[in-house]
Design a protein around this motif. Structure first.
Motif, PDB file in Angstrom:
ATOM      1  N   PRO A  95       0.813  -1.227   0.000  1.00  0.00           N
ATOM      2  CA  PRO A  95       0.000   0.000   0.000  1.00  0.00           C
ATOM      3  C   PRO A  95       0.842   1.270   0.000  1.00  0.00           C
ATOM      4  CG  PRO A  95      -0.929  -1.586   1.528  1.00  0.00           C
ATOM      5  CD  PRO A  95       0.413  -2.137   1.112  1.00  0.00           C
ATOM      6  N   ASP A  96       1.953   1.269   0.737  1.00  0.00           N
ATOM      7  CA  ASP A  96       2.831   2.444   0.770  1.00  0.00           C
ATOM      8  C   ASP A  96       3.510   2.638  -0.585  1.00  0.00           C
ATOM      9  OD1 ASP A  96       2.191   2.919   3.418  1.00  0.00           O
ATOM     10  OD2 ASP A  96       3.951   1.854   4.192  1.00  0.00           O
ATOM     11  N   LEU A  97       3.930   1.552  -1.204  1.00  0.00           N
ATOM     12  CA  LEU A  97       4.585   1.640  -2.511  1.00  0.00           C
ATOM     13  C   LEU A  97       3.619   2.167  -3.565  1.00  0.00           C
ATOM     14  CD1 LEU A  97       6.873   1.125  -4.501  1.00  0.00           C
ATOM     15  CD2 LEU A  97       6.160  -1.290  -4.592  1.00  0.00           C
ATOM     16  N   VAL A  98       2.402   1.642  -3.586  1.00  0.00           N
ATOM     17  CA  VAL A  98       1.412   2.104  -4.556  1.00  0.00           C
ATOM     18  C   VAL A  98       1.093   3.577  -4.326  1.00  0.00           C
ATOM     19  CG1 VAL A  98      -1.001   1.879  -5.281  1.00  0.00           C
ATOM     20  CG2 VAL A  98       0.413  -0.164  -4.992  1.00  0.00           C
ATOM     21  N   ALA A  99       0.928   3.974  -3.066  1.00  0.00           N
ATOM     22  CA  ALA A  99       0.631   5.375  -2.763  1.00  0.00           C
ATOM     23  C   ALA A  99       1.766   6.278  -3.233  1.00  0.00           C
ATOM     24  CB  ALA A  99       0.399   5.551  -1.257  1.00  0.00           C
ATOM     25  N   HIS A 100       2.993   5.816  -3.080  1.00  0.00           N
ATOM     26  CA  HIS A 100       4.158   6.583  -3.530  1.00  0.00           C
ATOM     27  C   HIS A 100       4.164   6.724  -5.048  1.00  0.00           C
ATOM     28  CE1 HIS A 100       8.253   8.032  -3.913  1.00  0.00           C
ATOM     29  NE2 HIS A 100       8.556   6.992  -4.671  1.00  0.00           N
ATOM     30  N   GLN A 148      -4.324   5.140 -16.147  1.00  0.00           N
ATOM     31  CA  GLN A 148      -5.698   4.834 -15.773  1.00  0.00           C
ATOM     32  C   GLN A 148      -5.909   3.326 -15.658  1.00  0.00           C
ATOM     33  OE1 GLN A 148      -8.608   6.751 -18.245  1.00  0.00           O
ATOM     34  NE2 GLN A 148      -7.992   8.821 -17.646  1.00  0.00           N
ATOM     35  N   LYS A 149      -5.305   2.562 -16.564  1.00  0.00           N
ATOM     36  CA  LYS A 149      -5.429   1.100 -16.487  1.00  0.00           C
ATOM     37  C   LYS A 149      -4.768   0.578 -15.205  1.00  0.00           C
ATOM     38  CE  LYS A 149      -4.074   0.699 -20.861  1.00  0.00           C
ATOM     39  NZ  LYS A 149      -3.641   0.143 -22.164  1.00  0.00           N
ATOM     40  N   GLU A 150      -3.637   1.151 -14.851  1.00  0.00           N
ATOM     41  CA  GLU A 150      -2.984   0.727 -13.610  1.00  0.00           C
ATOM     42  C   GLU A 150      -3.840   1.085 -12.403  1.00  0.00           C
ATOM     43  OE1 GLU A 150       1.751   0.791 -14.751  1.00  0.00           O
ATOM     44  OE2 GLU A 150       0.888   2.580 -13.814  1.00  0.00           O
ATOM     45  N   GLU A 151      -4.405   2.270 -12.429  1.00  0.00           N
ATOM     46  CA  GLU A 151      -5.158   2.754 -11.271  1.00  0.00           C
ATOM     47  C   GLU A 151      -6.482   2.019 -11.080  1.00  0.00           C
ATOM     48  OE1 GLU A 151      -3.236   7.200 -11.895  1.00  0.00           O
ATOM     49  OE2 GLU A 151      -5.403   6.920 -12.125  1.00  0.00           O
ATOM     50  N   THR A 152      -7.105   1.603 -12.179  1.00  0.00           N
ATOM     51  CA  THR A 152      -8.425   0.973 -12.078  1.00  0.00           C
ATOM     52  C   THR A 152      -8.375  -0.555 -12.045  1.00  0.00           C
ATOM     53  OG1 THR A 152      -8.728   1.059 -14.487  1.00  0.00           O
ATOM     54  CG2 THR A 152      -9.567   2.915 -13.209  1.00  0.00           C
ATOM     55  N   VAL A 153      -7.316  -1.143 -12.591  1.00  0.00           N
ATOM     56  CA  VAL A 153      -7.248  -2.604 -12.684  1.00  0.00           C
ATOM     57  C   VAL A 153      -6.085  -3.176 -11.873  1.00  0.00           C
ATOM     58  CG1 VAL A 153      -7.007  -4.581 -14.240  1.00  0.00           C
ATOM     59  CG2 VAL A 153      -8.316  -2.576 -14.972  1.00  0.00           C
ATOM     60  N   LEU A 154      -4.879  -2.755 -12.200  1.00  0.00           N
ATOM     61  CA  LEU A 154      -3.700  -3.441 -11.676  1.00  0.00           C
ATOM     62  C   LEU A 154      -3.421  -3.120 -10.210  1.00  0.00           C
ATOM     63  CD1 LEU A 154      -1.822  -5.487 -12.928  1.00  0.00           C
ATOM     64  CD2 LEU A 154      -0.175  -3.669 -13.324  1.00  0.00           C
ATOM     65  N   PRO A 206      -5.387  -2.027  -7.788  1.00  0.00           N
ATOM     66  CA  PRO A 206      -6.336  -2.660  -6.862  1.00  0.00           C
ATOM     67  C   PRO A 206      -6.068  -4.152  -6.666  1.00  0.00           C
ATOM     68  CG  PRO A 206      -7.503  -1.153  -8.315  1.00  0.00           C
ATOM     69  CD  PRO A 206      -6.095  -1.250  -8.834  1.00  0.00           C
ATOM     70  N   MET A 207      -5.610  -4.838  -7.697  1.00  0.00           N
ATOM     71  CA  MET A 207      -5.284  -6.256  -7.563  1.00  0.00           C
ATOM     72  C   MET A 207      -4.141  -6.451  -6.562  1.00  0.00           C
ATOM     73  SD  MET A 207      -5.513  -7.450 -11.561  1.00  0.00           S
ATOM     74  CE  MET A 207      -4.838  -9.058 -11.209  1.00  0.00           C
ATOM     75  N   TYR A 208      -3.096  -5.623  -6.680  1.00  0.00           N
ATOM     76  CA  TYR A 208      -1.972  -5.747  -5.751  1.00  0.00           C
ATOM     77  C   TYR A 208      -2.374  -5.349  -4.336  1.00  0.00           C
ATOM     78  CZ  TYR A 208       1.544  -7.051  -9.167  1.00  0.00           C
ATOM     79  OH  TYR A 208       2.267  -7.748 -10.103  1.00  0.00           O
ATOM     80  N   LEU A 209      -3.239  -4.365  -4.210  1.00  0.00           N
ATOM     81  CA  LEU A 209      -3.683  -3.939  -2.874  1.00  0.00           C
ATOM     82  C   LEU A 209      -4.534  -5.010  -2.204  1.00  0.00           C
ATOM     83  CD1 LEU A 209      -4.501  -0.191  -3.615  1.00  0.00           C
ATOM     84  CD2 LEU A 209      -2.580  -1.090  -2.286  1.00  0.00           C
ATOM     85  N   ARG A 210      -5.187  -5.858  -3.005  1.00  0.00           N
ATOM     86  CA  ARG A 210      -5.969  -6.967  -2.452  1.00  0.00           C
ATOM     87  C   ARG A 210      -5.111  -8.217  -2.251  1.00  0.00           C
ATOM     88  NH1 ARG A 210      -9.796  -5.245  -6.452  1.00  0.00           N
ATOM     89  NH2 ARG A 210      -9.262  -7.065  -7.746  1.00  0.00           N
ATOM     90  N   SER A 246       3.136 -13.142 -13.318  1.00  0.00           N
ATOM     91  CA  SER A 246       2.682 -13.840 -14.519  1.00  0.00           C
ATOM     92  C   SER A 246       1.310 -13.390 -15.006  1.00  0.00           C
ATOM     93  CB  SER A 246       2.633 -15.357 -14.255  1.00  0.00           C
ATOM     94  OG  SER A 246       1.654 -15.653 -13.263  1.00  0.00           O
ATOM     95  N   LEU A 247       0.645 -12.515 -14.299  1.00  0.00           N
ATOM     96  CA  LEU A 247      -0.694 -12.082 -14.696  1.00  0.00           C
ATOM     97  C   LEU A 247      -0.669 -11.359 -16.044  1.00  0.00           C
ATOM     98  CD1 LEU A 247      -2.076 -10.699 -11.316  1.00  0.00           C
ATOM     99  CD2 LEU A 247      -2.865 -12.743 -12.525  1.00  0.00           C
ATOM    100  N   PRO A 248      -1.648 -11.636 -16.920  1.00  0.00           N
ATOM    101  CA  PRO A 248      -1.694 -10.938 -18.219  1.00  0.00           C
ATOM    102  C   PRO A 248      -1.685  -9.415 -18.103  1.00  0.00           C
ATOM    103  CG  PRO A 248      -3.152 -12.830 -18.269  1.00  0.00           C
ATOM    104  CD  PRO A 248      -2.672 -12.708 -16.846  1.00  0.00           C
ATOM    105  N   PRO A 249      -2.418  -8.797 -17.158  1.00  0.00           N
ATOM    106  CA  PRO A 249      -2.351  -7.329 -17.072  1.00  0.00           C
ATOM    107  C   PRO A 249      -0.946  -6.814 -16.744  1.00  0.00           C
ATOM    108  CG  PRO A 249      -4.270  -8.147 -15.878  1.00  0.00           C
ATOM    109  CD  PRO A 249      -3.429  -9.340 -16.226  1.00  0.00           C
ATOM    110  N   VAL A 250      -0.205  -7.592 -15.969  1.00  0.00           N
ATOM    111  CA  VAL A 250       1.180  -7.205 -15.651  1.00  0.00           C
ATOM    112  C   VAL A 250       2.030  -7.266 -16.916  1.00  0.00           C
ATOM    113  CG1 VAL A 250       3.259  -7.823 -14.357  1.00  0.00           C
ATOM    114  CG2 VAL A 250       1.015  -7.952 -13.251  1.00  0.00           C
ATOM    115  N   GLN A 251       1.883  -8.317 -17.687  1.00  0.00           N
ATOM    116  CA  GLN A 251       2.646  -8.441 -18.925  1.00  0.00           C
ATOM    117  C   GLN A 251       2.301  -7.310 -19.898  1.00  0.00           C
ATOM    118  OE1 GLN A 251       5.099 -10.686 -19.068  1.00  0.00           O
ATOM    119  NE2 GLN A 251       4.447 -11.183 -16.979  1.00  0.00           N
ATOM    120  N   MET A 252       1.016  -6.941 -19.934  1.00  0.00           N
ATOM    121  CA  MET A 252       0.606  -5.839 -20.806  1.00  0.00           C
ATOM    122  C   MET A 252       1.250  -4.524 -20.372  1.00  0.00           C
ATOM    123  SD  MET A 252      -1.013  -4.656 -23.381  1.00  0.00           S
ATOM    124  CE  MET A 252      -2.047  -6.050 -23.865  1.00  0.00           C
TER     125      MET A 252
END
Length: 217
Positions: free
Chosen positions: A74-79, A132-138, A140-144, A150-156
């Protein structure tokens, strides 16, 4: 020497983002660049101390010495959001404005970076879509706690990061390696200072995501 005692031109050349502050206050840092901030503010009926404080805040925005590899997610994402996503959204509109000005005034000089403003607009659109894709999709996945390399969104996102690197290479080609020509005006100097900062910020941004956040999971 305080910022108020320094010339607008010097401040514009040495503090990334200063031109945005001057533009907001309608202070002429190009043709009027030899004036001190205090003199220019007095003439315009502005408070030089308040403007100097805004410039101080830009400099104080530099990164603290933090080992982000050890930080909680959470701290890393906020940064990343505050230091890079928000910063890019501030940087690019001002850089586009400066580039348009340089191309309009100095377009007849062979070293003028013709096409730079259009290229920066393309970068702005691509970065905004990416963030925007990182903020709305990626993110939130890491925060959960559901992120994984290996996730497709990460590769994208990694592929898009590679493309951002290619766009930075084009930017450098347009500006001779972000190298100022002789006799460059204050606007040109401020533009290239801002481009150098954008390059450094974007590279650090991509590093934190590719090599720190995206490796978690």
């Amino acid at each position: 020497m305080s910022h108020a005692e320094q010339s607008l031109g010097l401040l514009a050349r040495t503090i990334p983002g200063a031109t945005r502050v001057f533009h907001a206050h309608h202070l002429d840092f190009c043709c009027g660049g030899k004036q001190t901030l205090q003199t220019a503010a007095d003439k315009a009926g502005l408070n030089a101390t308040q403007i100097a404080a805004q410039l101080d805040a830009l400099q104080d925005g530099a990164d603290e010495l933090v080992d982000w590899t050890e930080a909680d997610t959470p701290d890393l994402v906020a940064h990343i959001l505050a230091r890079y996503h928000a910063r890019h959204r501030e940087q690019l509109p001002e850089l586009i404005r400066l580039a348009r000005r340089v191309e309009h005034v100095h377009g007849d000089r062979p070293e003028c970076p013709l096409g730079l403003a259009d290229h920066l607009e393309t970068m702005q659109q691509e970065l905004e879509s990416h963030m925007q894709k990182e903020e709305t999709v990626l993110f939130p996945m890491y925060l959960r706690g559901m992120g994984h390399p290996s996730l497709p969104p990460v590769q994208m996102m990694r592929m898009e990061h590679d493309h951002h690197g290619e766009e930075l290479a084009k930017l450098e080609a347009l500006t001779n390696g972000i190298t100022l020509p002789r006799g460059a005006c204050n606007t040109w100097r401020a533009l290239y200072l801002g481009l150098q900062t954008l390059r450094e910020d974007l590279m650090a941004h991509i590093h934190l995501e590719n090599n720190v956040l995206f490796e978690r999971g």
